[in-house]
Motif scaffolding. Structure first.
Motif, short mmCIF file in Angstrom:
data_model
loop_
_atom_site.label_atom_id
_atom_site.label_comp_id
_atom_site.label_asym_id
_atom_site.label_seq_id
_atom_site.Cartn_x
_atom_site.Cartn_y
_atom_site.Cartn_z
N GLU A 313 0.05 4.68 10.93
CA GLU A 313 1.19 3.80 10.64
C GLU A 313 0.69 2.43 10.20
OE1 GLU A 313 5.10 3.10 9.95
OE2 GLU A 313 4.20 5.00 10.62
N ALA A 314 -0.36 1.94 10.86
CA ALA A 314 -0.93 0.64 10.48
C ALA A 314 -1.48 0.68 9.06
CB ALA A 314 -2.04 0.26 11.47
N GLU A 315 -2.09 1.79 8.69
CA GLU A 315 -2.61 1.93 7.33
C GLU A 315 -1.47 1.88 6.31
OE1 GLU A 315 -5.88 4.82 5.51
OE2 GLU A 315 -3.93 5.81 5.69
N LYS A 316 -0.38 2.59 6.61
CA LYS A 316 0.76 2.59 5.69
C LYS A 316 1.32 1.18 5.51
CE LYS A 316 2.34 7.31 6.71
NZ LYS A 316 3.42 8.11 7.34
N ASN A 317 1.46 0.44 6.60
CA ASN A 317 2.00 -0.92 6.52
C ASN A 317 1.06 -1.84 5.74
OD1 ASN A 317 4.23 -0.18 8.04
ND2 ASN A 317 3.28 -0.74 9.99
N ARG A 318 -0.24 -1.67 5.95
CA ARG A 318 -1.20 -2.51 5.24
C ARG A 318 -1.16 -2.24 3.74
NH1 ARG A 318 -6.12 -1.43 3.51
NH2 ARG A 318 -6.32 0.47 4.78
N LEU A 319 -1.07 -0.97 3.38
CA LEU A 319 -1.04 -0.61 1.96
C LEU A 319 0.23 -1.09 1.28
CD1 LEU A 319 -2.58 2.99 2.10
CD2 LEU A 319 -3.68 0.87 1.35
N LYS A 320 1.32 -1.11 2.03
CA LYS A 320 2.58 -1.62 1.46
C LYS A 320 2.45 -3.10 1.12
CE LYS A 320 5.87 1.55 3.66
NZ LYS A 320 6.94 1.68 4.68
N LEU A 321 1.85 -3.85 2.06
CA LEU A 321 1.69 -5.29 1.84
C LEU A 321 0.72 -5.59 0.70
CD1 LEU A 321 1.49 -6.51 5.56
CD2 LEU A 321 3.41 -6.80 3.98
N ALA A 322 -0.25 -4.71 0.54
CA ALA A 322 -1.28 -4.95 -0.47
C ALA A 322 -1.00 -4.24 -1.79
CB ALA A 322 -2.63 -4.50 0.06
N ALA A 323 0.24 -3.75 -1.94
CA ALA A 323 0.58 -2.97 -3.14
C ALA A 323 0.75 -3.88 -4.35
CB ALA A 323 1.86 -2.16 -2.89
N GLU A 324 -0.35 -4.35 -4.86
CA GLU A 324 -0.34 -5.18 -6.06
C GLU A 324 -1.25 -4.53 -7.09
OE1 GLU A 324 -1.66 -8.98 -4.97
OE2 GLU A 324 -0.01 -9.40 -3.58
N PRO A 325 -0.89 -4.65 -8.40
CA PRO A 325 -1.75 -4.05 -9.43
C PRO A 325 -3.11 -4.72 -9.44
CG PRO A 325 -0.09 -5.46 -10.44
CD PRO A 325 0.30 -5.33 -8.99
N PRO A 365 -14.93 4.46 2.75
CA PRO A 365 -14.71 3.23 1.99
C PRO A 365 -14.34 2.09 2.91
CG PRO A 365 -13.65 5.07 0.93
CD PRO A 365 -14.11 5.58 2.25
N SER A 366 -14.74 0.88 2.53
CA SER A 366 -14.55 -0.28 3.40
C SER A 366 -13.07 -0.59 3.63
CB SER A 366 -15.25 -1.49 2.79
OG SER A 366 -14.74 -1.74 1.48
N ASP A 367 -12.19 -0.13 2.71
CA ASP A 367 -10.78 -0.46 2.89
C ASP A 367 -10.09 0.50 3.85
OD1 ASP A 367 -11.04 1.66 1.11
OD2 ASP A 367 -9.11 1.23 0.16
N LYS A 368 -10.76 1.53 4.32
CA LYS A 368 -10.14 2.49 5.23
C LYS A 368 -10.53 2.17 6.67
CE LYS A 368 -9.79 6.31 1.91
NZ LYS A 368 -8.33 6.37 1.91
N TRP A 369 -10.29 0.97 7.10
CA TRP A 369 -10.76 0.55 8.42
C TRP A 369 -10.04 1.29 9.53
CZ3 TRP A 369 -7.59 -1.59 12.08
CH2 TRP A 369 -6.37 -2.14 11.64
N GLU A 370 -8.75 1.64 9.33
CA GLU A 370 -8.02 2.39 10.37
C GLU A 370 -8.64 3.76 10.59
OE1 GLU A 370 -5.06 -0.26 8.13
OE2 GLU A 370 -6.54 1.26 7.56
#
Length: 698
Positions: A313-325, A365-370
């Motif tokens: 769930e934390a990963e989903k929330n983080r990706l939503k906030l970072a959803a920029e092109p 990958p470094s962005d998959k910290w969860e």
């Protein structure tokens, strides 16, 4: 179980792919890039050498191309680059060698040691250790000031050392164990890597890296993995663990950070301290054991299923906030620093690293910290359970003279009985030392192990199943359950009934294990789970039978169904376990009333196994089970007559003797032959006993 039981828990080895058969002796398509890239390793430009190392690193993740590189002496080509003037080349060369060692298996690692990879590797480790303090490794400046080349190179080098050590240590253990099909001479094995590590003072350099744990936990975890491997069964290294070295380990154990990575780090260090326990003063042993088990208890107390749900769930929330092109520049950076894995999801893997089935925590990958946090937790729990199994063994001096054979050697047949190599005498039973037993109870270890034997959280499994990146966690969740069952098996062997909670607790445990087996419409088929669950059931039923505790966890139909499924397993340990379970249950039934019909079914089953089983070890266990079931009791006598047990055994006796003469030498160890000899003698005595029953007036 013996001290070699930890071998059962080593990460599954990669099987090195041999050269494919090609028509007309023509080279494969991988030969051309191999030759071209190896040639570029000699290029005067550091950037070209770095590119070549990175490309080789990526290709070596594909096992089928490894032979093409080995034929061109890739080890001797890459080895000198570990001391290249360019830091980037050093890092990518170490990464390529790491991939080669991980994917190539023992034969490749053995070849790496033979070709003297340890000389540049040790030099690199020592220079990196010095560089940690001076903040420079060579006169050349880092091209990227935001990149800590020294620690990154050290991380790759440590992992390479761990791989080479681990494969050699695994093969060394294989040599020490007498396997089913061949007997090894331990001195035939290459333990050069072990000797070099000990003699070259590598421990000091490695411990120096560990001091960076507060700022670089990934490096510290790599070091801790290496330390746990290098301290296992390595008495020559113990003298190097002076007060200063122990202080470094204790400092890490006491670090307060609560991330999953730090939990994994503390768990690995606790395992290392257990390995070097002989260096701990006797007066401090109790507190040391308690500190170790406290760390394990804290790790096992965390609900992995709930952690997966929360982290996902934390990963989903983080990706939503970072959803920029992402800009083209950002995408270019990603391409420059990552290679694609061979998985269908095409996860991005940091350059110079290989994605492993069983150990992927530092390869994500470094962005998959969860995901990395959950992976670290599962690795911590699995490691804790494995070390607890090692703690559940006798520490008597006589234990140093023997090792129980591994499960793959078809030796679980006699897990309660171990024989002295010199005279075949029965050794003392396994037992927990007072310090370990007290710490087990104080930290609620049995309770937490029992909790881990349950099936994984169904919601967490569903999350992993539908997320390609998280799917590898399913195997880790199942591995934790199997380790917990094996832990349970070990604790049952070494603990008395009162410590386990008394008769009612054992009966509840029996019901729990029965539900694990029969809760689904079909019986389990996974070999690892079957071996773990049948081992636990066997130990539990044996304990209950020895204390005359009522066994009502399975119906006769369920018992026979389990044994029928288990006897067809390709794993000899599973077959041994189910035969033993049947013998234990049958001996209990023989003391009851109106059980002759069930005893007849059990007797027929065991007779068939004894006569048709390809493994003498399993056949011997079936005979032992028959002796137990039909040793005494009116119901047993009645059933024995009806299935014509005596004539069947008299007919089989010369067959068994002949098989022992023909198959025994060269295929079975001294210990196994001692036990089989005992079975042969008991068969003669049992036949004589049955004959006296037939002569006794009714």
């Amino acid at each position: 179980m013996g001290k070699s039981r930890a071998r059962r828990f080593r990460r599954a080895p990669f099987s090195p792919a041999g050269p494919e058969q090609r028509r007309g002796g023509e080279g494969g398509p991988e030969d051309e890039p191999a030759a071209e890239l190896l040639e570029k390793l000699q290029h005067p430009s550091a950037e070209v050498r770095e590119y070549a190392c990175a490309s080789i690193s990526k290709l070596l993740q594909q096992k089928h191309v490894i032979p093409a590189f080995l034929q061109r002496d890739v080890v001797r080509c890459l080895g000198p680059l570990l001391m290249d003037h360019s830091l980037a080349v050093r890092e990518t060369a170490a990464g390529a060698l790491r991939n080669l060692s991980a994917c190539g298996g023992f034969e490749v690692c053995d070849d790496m040691v033979t070709k003297d990879i340890m000389t540049p590797l040790v030099a690199l480790l020592k220079e990196c250790s010095t560089g940690l303090d001076t903040n420079q490794l060579s006169p050349k400046k880092c091209r990227e000031m935001n990149k800590n080349y020294i620690e990154d190179i050290a991380n790759e080098a440590i992992n390479l050392l761990w791989n080479v050590w681990d494969w050699n240590l695994e093969q060394y253990r294989n040599c020490l164990l007498s396997t089913l099909h061949r007997i090894h001479d331990p001195f035939e094995c290459n333990n050069t890597a072990v000797s070099i590590f000990n003699k070259e003072g590598c421990l000091e350099a490695v411990l120096h890296y560990m001091k960076k744990f507060s700022t670089n936990v990934d490096l510290a975890i790599s070091v801790a993995n290496c330390l746990q491997a290098v301290t296992e069964d390595n008495p020559d290294l113990l003298s190097s663990f002076n007060v200063s070295a122990q202080h470094v380990l204790e400092t890490v154990m006491l670090c307060p950070e609560s991330t999953m990575k730090h939990i994994l780090l503390r768990t690995l260090i606790a395992g290392t301290i257990w390995n070097i326990k002989d260096t701990i003063p006797p007066g401090s042993l109790g507190s040391m054991v308690n500190a170790i088990l406290k760390i394990f208890s804290e790790s096992l107390a965390i609900d992995a299923g709930e952690t997966i749900i929360r982290m996902n769930e934390a990963e989903k929330n983080r990706l939503k906030l970072a959803a920029e092109p992402e800009t083209e520049e950002n995408m270019s950076d990603v391409r420059d620093n990552c290679v694609l894995s061979e998985d269908d999801d095409m996860e991005e893997i940091p350059k110079g690293k290989v994605k492993r089935e069983n150990d992927i925590s530092d390869l994500l990958p470094s962005d998959k910290w969860e995901l990395k946090e959950v992976t670290a937790l599962l690795m911590a729990q699995q490691t804790a359970l494995e070390i607890i199994v090692n703690m559940c063994c006798s520490e008597d001096p006589s234990d140093d003279e023997w090792e129980e054979l591994s499960s793959s050697d078809e030796s679980d047949l006699f897990m309660e009985n171990s024989y002295n190599e010199g005279g075949g005498l029965l050794m003392s039973p396994l037992c927990l030392s007072d310090e370990v037993n007290s710490a087990f109870l104080n930290n609620l270890i049995p309770k937490k192990i029992l909790e881990k034997t349950a099936f994984p959280n169904s919601v967490a499994l569903d999350i992993c199943m539908h997320n390609p990146s998280w799917k590898p966690l399913i195997k880790k969740l199942n591995a934790v359950q199997c380790r917990a069952l094996t832990c349970l098996h070990s604790i049952l062997l070494v603990s008395d009934v009162d410590c386990l909670g008394g008769a009612s607790a054992l009966q509840s445990l029996a019901q729990h294990l029965s539900q694990l087996v029969f809760s689904k419409t079909e019986l389990p088929t996974d070999t690892e789970f079957l071996e773990a669950i049948t081992s636990a059931l066997r130990a539990l039923l044996q304990t209950m039978a020895s204390k005359n505790i009522s066994q009502q966890c399975m119906t006769s139909e369920q018992l026979l169904a389990l044994c029928e499924a288990g006897i067809h397993s390709s794993n000899a340990s599973v077959r041994v376990n189910v035969v033993s379970i049947l013998g234990i249950s049958g001996s209990v039934l023989a003391k009851g009333q109106d059980t002759a019909e069930t005893l007849k079914m059990i007797g027929k089953f065991l007779l068939e196994v004894a006569m048709k089983e390809s493994s003498l070890v399993v056949a011997g266990e079936a005979l032992d089970a028959l002796f137990d079931v039909f040793a005494d009791g009116k119901e047993a006598e009645k059933a024995a007559v009806q299935i014509k047990l005596l004539p069947a055994l008299k007919e089989f006796q010369p067959v068994f003797k002949m098989r022992m003469r023909k198959e025994g030498k060269g295929q079975y160890s001294t210990d196994q032959l001692c036990v089989l000899d005992n079975v042969k003698m008991n068969l003669r005595r049992f036949i004589a006993y049955q004959e006296t029953l037939g002569k006794t007036p009714a």
